[in-house]
Design a protein around this motif. Structure first.
Motif, PDB file in Angstrom:
ATOM      1  N   UNK A   1       0.834  -1.188   0.000  1.00  0.00           N
ATOM      2  CA  UNK A   1       0.000   0.000   0.000  1.00  0.00           C
ATOM      3  C   UNK A   1       0.879   1.252   0.000  1.00  0.00           C
ATOM      4  N   UNK A   2       1.896   1.237   0.852  1.00  0.00           N
ATOM      5  CA  UNK A   2       2.779   2.394   0.964  1.00  0.00           C
ATOM      6  C   UNK A   2       3.505   2.654  -0.348  1.00  0.00           C
ATOM      7  N   UNK A   3       3.921   1.583  -0.975  1.00  0.00           N
ATOM      8  CA  UNK A   3       4.621   1.690  -2.246  1.00  0.00           C
ATOM      9  C   UNK A   3       3.691   2.267  -3.301  1.00  0.00           C
ATOM     10  N   UNK A   4       2.423   1.840  -3.226  1.00  0.00           N
ATOM     11  CA  UNK A   4       1.484   2.184  -4.284  1.00  0.00           C
ATOM     12  C   UNK A   4       0.996   3.628  -4.185  1.00  0.00           C
TER      13      UNK A   4
ATOM     14  N   UNK B   1       1.636   8.693   0.924  1.00  0.00           N
ATOM     15  CA  UNK B   1       2.868   9.416   1.228  1.00  0.00           C
ATOM     16  C   UNK B   1       3.463   8.857   2.508  1.00  0.00           C
ATOM     17  N   UNK B   2       4.796   8.920   2.592  1.00  0.00           N
ATOM     18  CA  UNK B   2       5.434   8.304   3.747  1.00  0.00           C
ATOM     19  C   UNK B   2       5.008   8.965   5.053  1.00  0.00           C
ATOM     20  N   UNK B   3       4.660  10.250   4.989  1.00  0.00           N
ATOM     21  CA  UNK B   3       4.253  10.933   6.217  1.00  0.00           C
ATOM     22  C   UNK B   3       2.904  10.420   6.718  1.00  0.00           C
ATOM     23  N   UNK B   4       2.137   9.816   5.827  1.00  0.00           N
ATOM     24  CA  UNK B   4       0.801   9.375   6.234  1.00  0.00           C
ATOM     25  C   UNK B   4       0.782   7.911   6.671  1.00  0.00           C
ATOM     26  N   UNK B   5       1.927   7.233   6.518  1.00  0.00           N
ATOM     27  CA  UNK B   5       1.947   5.799   6.805  1.00  0.00           C
ATOM     28  C   UNK B   5       1.469   5.508   8.225  1.00  0.00           C
ATOM     29  N   UNK B   6       1.941   6.327   9.192  1.00  0.00           N
ATOM     30  CA  UNK B   6       1.587   6.082  10.594  1.00  0.00           C
ATOM     31  C   UNK B   6       0.081   6.117  10.807  1.00  0.00           C
ATOM     32  N   UNK B   7      -0.583   6.993  10.035  1.00  0.00           N
ATOM     33  CA  UNK B   7      -2.034   7.139  10.214  1.00  0.00           C
ATOM     34  C   UNK B   7      -2.793   5.889   9.791  1.00  0.00           C
ATOM     35  N   UNK B   8      -2.103   4.979   9.114  1.00  0.00           N
ATOM     36  CA  UNK B   8      -2.767   3.767   8.653  1.00  0.00           C
ATOM     37  C   UNK B   8      -2.958   2.762   9.786  1.00  0.00           C
TER      38      UNK B   8
ATOM     39  N   UNK C   1      -4.659   2.423  12.592  1.00  0.00           N
ATOM     40  CA  UNK C   1      -6.000   1.939  12.944  1.00  0.00           C
ATOM     41  C   UNK C   1      -6.599   0.999  11.902  1.00  0.00           C
ATOM     42  N   UNK C   2      -6.395   1.343  10.629  1.00  0.00           N
ATOM     43  CA  UNK C   2      -6.919   0.469   9.564  1.00  0.00           C
ATOM     44  C   UNK C   2      -6.287  -0.911   9.642  1.00  0.00           C
ATOM     45  N   UNK C   3      -4.972  -0.908   9.817  1.00  0.00           N
ATOM     46  CA  UNK C   3      -4.261  -2.177   9.876  1.00  0.00           C
ATOM     47  C   UNK C   3      -4.742  -2.987  11.075  1.00  0.00           C
ATOM     48  N   UNK C   4      -4.930  -2.295  12.195  1.00  0.00           N
ATOM     49  CA  UNK C   4      -5.425  -2.986  13.382  1.00  0.00           C
ATOM     50  C   UNK C   4      -6.779  -3.627  13.136  1.00  0.00           C
ATOM     51  N   UNK C   5      -7.644  -2.878  12.446  1.00  0.00           N
ATOM     52  CA  UNK C   5      -8.968  -3.385  12.165  1.00  0.00           C
ATOM     53  C   UNK C   5      -8.882  -4.633  11.285  1.00  0.00           C
TER      54      UNK C   5
END
Lengths: 507, 314
Positions: free
Chosen positions: A359-362, A365-372, A374-378
């Protein structure tokens, strides 16, 4: 009675820092017997076998081989005492040839300590013949198939005149036909009075080949049963400790009418020939075939890692020319390799990074990766991935959970075609069922899935359709209503006579 | 199973390299009268042994996925001791000096192997460190080229059989044969390949991998000290930097021959072709009067090409 045993392990206990790996486990083995050793991952099977093999000493308990108590300082001493441990990851050196591997560490010598190559070659040839292998002793081990490696490893054990042979998941990477060869050899070993400890996740095999089964769970001995007197359901219950869904039955399918992937007249490498098929949204399409029939190559050619020489592939009606995995991923095609440890995971990265990477590659932005997070946790909750946290290095997860994490990665990156190769290799029974459920759940999201598997029961359980490949061609196609183990097996083994017309319109 | 091609070790690469050598010889013979003169033949026979010994040792090390950067310093040490301990010129002092040189080289090889095998340190670091230490000692003993090697000593290497073949070349033939037998017809040799192929699995098969590794570095040092003796005999003196170039040259010869850093593949047959190619090229470039700077550039390029070739063959 006890003097009849070839091997007795009495009340073995072993503690690792923080874990009681084995708690008073006992196991015994008669000559001319195949003893199944089963249990879920982490049940203590390998620990027990490693203790037998002298890798580490038991904290408590006795090991009695041929009536005398032993304690081995290492694998070599175990070997000298007639114990051969054939690891899942075989102990052969690819750069050496078969002869050199068979005699490694105990080469035959003639005068002046020079190697007696002639004699070793002769003996190698003889022992290969015993395994019904028609291979040159000088063949480099790196160039032979896994079955042959497996058989070479057994030859080695026999040469060392081992009386107890431990086989750790010997069939996990073999196809049905290769497994049959192996089982033939095991039967032979039995008649020679050898005792065999057979570790496998495939319950069907346990019933096929073993005389008794010992079940471990969480480091404890649950029981030893005569194979004839137990049932599939009983074994699974003993292993998992709870009444679980033992088998997966697909209730309905989620097939939509739209065609997701269309492959026509595809030729690839020197193997694939004239492949035609369509995959609909929400469909699970199985591909059966012997090893070498081109199953894996077909998946890899769609993913862009196997050379396509001719033909057309359409995704959602648009032409697609596979050249690289990156392109495939951009088109929404994901590949779960059979070799997940090497090709699918970044073992030293944590769970979060492993899931986010595509997803990050696709498209973020790298700055937004951390915000993901919760989604990953879900997603982790949804897929039921058992991990202490997102920060754990992924190599610490069990096989089934690793596999699910890779699935999560593709789901997150919104893939719509999943190419899955051997989805449950080396995974225990209850995780297998979960994996099947998961794949089924994914079809509800209009994802199309192609599954390659050498376990036919698996394909029969989860697929809507099964294509059978034979020598690089599609040999037959079965809809769910027509599923029948025997006919499919037949199609795997023999070229079927299809009328030309039917061939041309594809599947 | 059907599609897989069963491979045996072949000499295809080797044949190709010998063909390449034949082409070099043919072309040079056509374009240079000097090249095909007897004097130049003797010259080439003289140039092969020092590079050959050190490259043979280096091959064993690289086969185990290691590298030995200390060979150059060992060579220099060897020339220095030869040039400073034989002043009386009698056979006894020659014997003592050679004995001392062999002892010191084995000692440093042992230290290299010990650190690499037992402490699991990087071969690159360990051998670079021992090399630096030894170079320091060399400069301390003999800060500039000098000293003297008596004819009792130099004749051991430079005496020409039938006025053509130097004794050192005969030693080379013998040593090559010995190492060939060692690699292919002894368990030590086979275990070198096993350790290079997969050290952990080799260990599980009961091979004492530490012993193999230590042995390999000791042999490499020993070979390097022989190279140093040949150099000293040729120069009649010692030089604290005599071996400097040979470290990279030996690695280049191994790589050009086709032994790779992946370990377990290749051997001294392969290295032999590397040695001949390197020697011939240097010889020809010298004959054509090409400046040593260009020669260095060319050596570097050749190594690069060899590396690319082996990468593509993977």
């Amino acid at each position: 009675m006890s003097e009849n045993y070839l091997l007795e392990m009495k009340n073995i206990s072993k503690n690792f820092p923080g874990v009681k790996a084995l708690d008073e486990v006992s196991l015994n083995l008669y000559p001319s017997e195949v003893l199944g050793l089963v249990g879920e991952n982490g049940a203590g099977k390998s620990t027990l076998m490693n203790i037998l093999n002298g890798v580490f000493p038991p904290d408590e308990g006795q090991i009695i081989v041929d009536g005398r108590e032993v304690r081995f300082s290492g694998p070599l001493e175990a070997q000298r005492n007639g114990i051969a441990y054939i690891h899942q990851e075989l102990n052969l050196i690819d750069e050496l040839n078969i002869r050199e591997n068979l005699f490694l560490g105990r080469e035959l010598k003639k005068k002046f300590k020079l190697l007696d190559i002639k004699k070793m070659r002769e003996q190698t040839r003889l022992s290969l013949k015993k395994m019904q292998l028609d291979v040159d002793p000088e063949t480099l081990v790196g160039s032979v198939s896994l079955t042959i490696k497996q058989l070479i490893e057994i030859s080695k054990a026999l040469m060392l005149s081992a009386s107890i042979i431990v086989m750790d998941e010997p069939t996990s990477s073999l196809t049905d036909e290769e497994t049959e060869i192996l089982f033939g050899i095991i039967e032979q070993l039995k008649t020679q009075g050898k005792g065999i400890i057979f570790i496998s996740h495939r319950i069907e095999e346990i019933f096929f080949i073993t005389d008794r089964v010992t079940v471990l769970r969480n480091g404890k001995l649950i029981g030893t049963k005569s194979t004839k007197e137990t049932t599939y359901d009983e074994l699974v219950e003993m292993m998992s400790g709870k009444e679980v869904e033992k088998r997966f039955f697909k209730e309905s399918s989620n097939i939509k009418e739209e065609i997701l992937l269309e492959v026509s007249n595809l030729y690839g490498g020197e193997i694939l020939q004239d492949i035609n098929f369509k995959l609909k949204k929400g469909e699970i399409l199985g591909i059966a075939g012997l090893s070498g029939s081109g199953r894996t190559e077909l998946l890899e050619s769609i993913f862009g890692t196997f050379k396509v020489t001719k033909g057309e592939i359409r995704i959602n009606g648009n032409k697609y020319r596979p050249t690289s995995p990156k392109k495939a991923i951009n088109k929404g095609i994901a590949y779960l390799s059979e070799d997940r440890e090497n090709k699918g995971l970044f073992p030293d990265f944590n769970v979060f990074k492993n899931i986010i990477v595509t997803k990050a590659e696709k498209d973020i932005k790298s700055s937004k990766v951390k915000k993901m997070k919760p989604y990953v946790n879900e997603l982790i909750n949804q897929l039921n991935i058992a991990t202490p946290s997102l920060e754990v290095e992924i190599r610490n997860l069990s096989g089934g959970n690793k596999q699910k994490a890779i699935l999560a990665r593709w789901i997150l990156a919104r893939m719509n075609v999943l190419l899955v190769n051997e989805p449950t290799r080396g995974i225990d029974v209850s995780s297998k069922i979960e994996m099947y459920k998961l794949l089924y759940k994914l079809t509800k999201r209009e994802i199309g899935i192609i599954v390659v598997s050498s376990e036919l029961p698996e394909l029969l359980a989860i697929c809507d359709r099964i294509l059978v490949m034979y020598e690089g061609r599609i040999n037959a196609c079965f809809d769910r209503e027509e599923f029948n183990k025997e006919t499919i097996l037949k199609a795997m083994w023999k070229k079927s006579e299809l009328p030309e017309k039917e061939k041309s319109h594809g599947y | 199973m059907g599609i897989r091609i069963l491979k045996v070790r072949t000499n295809k690469d080797l044949v190709f390299r010998f063909f390449f050598i034949a082409v070099i010889i043919l072309i040079s013979s056509i374009f240079s009268t000097h090249f095909r003169s007897q004097a130049n033949l003797i010259n080439i026979l003289n140039q092969i042994p020092p590079l050959a010994f050190v490259a043979i040792g280096q091959t064993l090390v690289i086969l185990t996925t290691g590298i030995d950067l200390s060979v150059g310093a060992i060579m220099s040490m060897s020339t220095i001791i030869s040039a400073s301990m034989m002043e009386y010129g009698d056979m006894l002092s020659v014997f003592y000096s050679v004995f001392l040189i062999i002892f010191i080289s084995l000692f440093f090889g042992f230290i290299n192997g010990l650190f690499i095998a037992k402490l699991k340190m990087e071969p690159l670091i360990v051998t670079l460190a021992t090399s630096t230490i030894l170079n320091g000692i060399n400069l301390f003993i003999l800060p500039y080229p000098g000293g003297y090697c008596p004819s009792n000593f130099t004749n051991l290497f430079s005496y020409k059989i039938f006025d053509i073949m130097p004794l050192s070349f005969l030693y080379f033939l013998v040593i090559f044969l010995v190492f060939y037998m060692l690699l292919h017809y002894t368990s030590f040799g086979r275990h070198i390949y096993a350790v290079g192929g997969n050290e952990r699995k080799a260990g599980l098969a009961g091979i004492k991998t530490d012993k193999i590794k230590i042995g390999v570095y000791m042999l490499s040092s020993l070979c390097a000290s022989l190279s140093g003796l040949v150099l000293a005999a040729r120069m009649h003196s010692g030089d604290p930097t005599a071996g400097e170039d040979f470290t990279l040259m030996s690695i280049a010869a191994v790589l050009i021959g086709g032994t790779t850093f992946n370990g377990g593949e290749g051997g001294i047959n392969q290295t032999l072709t590397g040695i001949i190619i390197m020697t011939l090229l240097t010889n020809i470039l010298n004959l054509f009067g090409v400046s040593p700077f260009y020669q260095n550039i060319l050596t570097g390029l050749i190594v690069l090409v060899a590396a690319i070739y082996s990468a593509f063959n993977q």
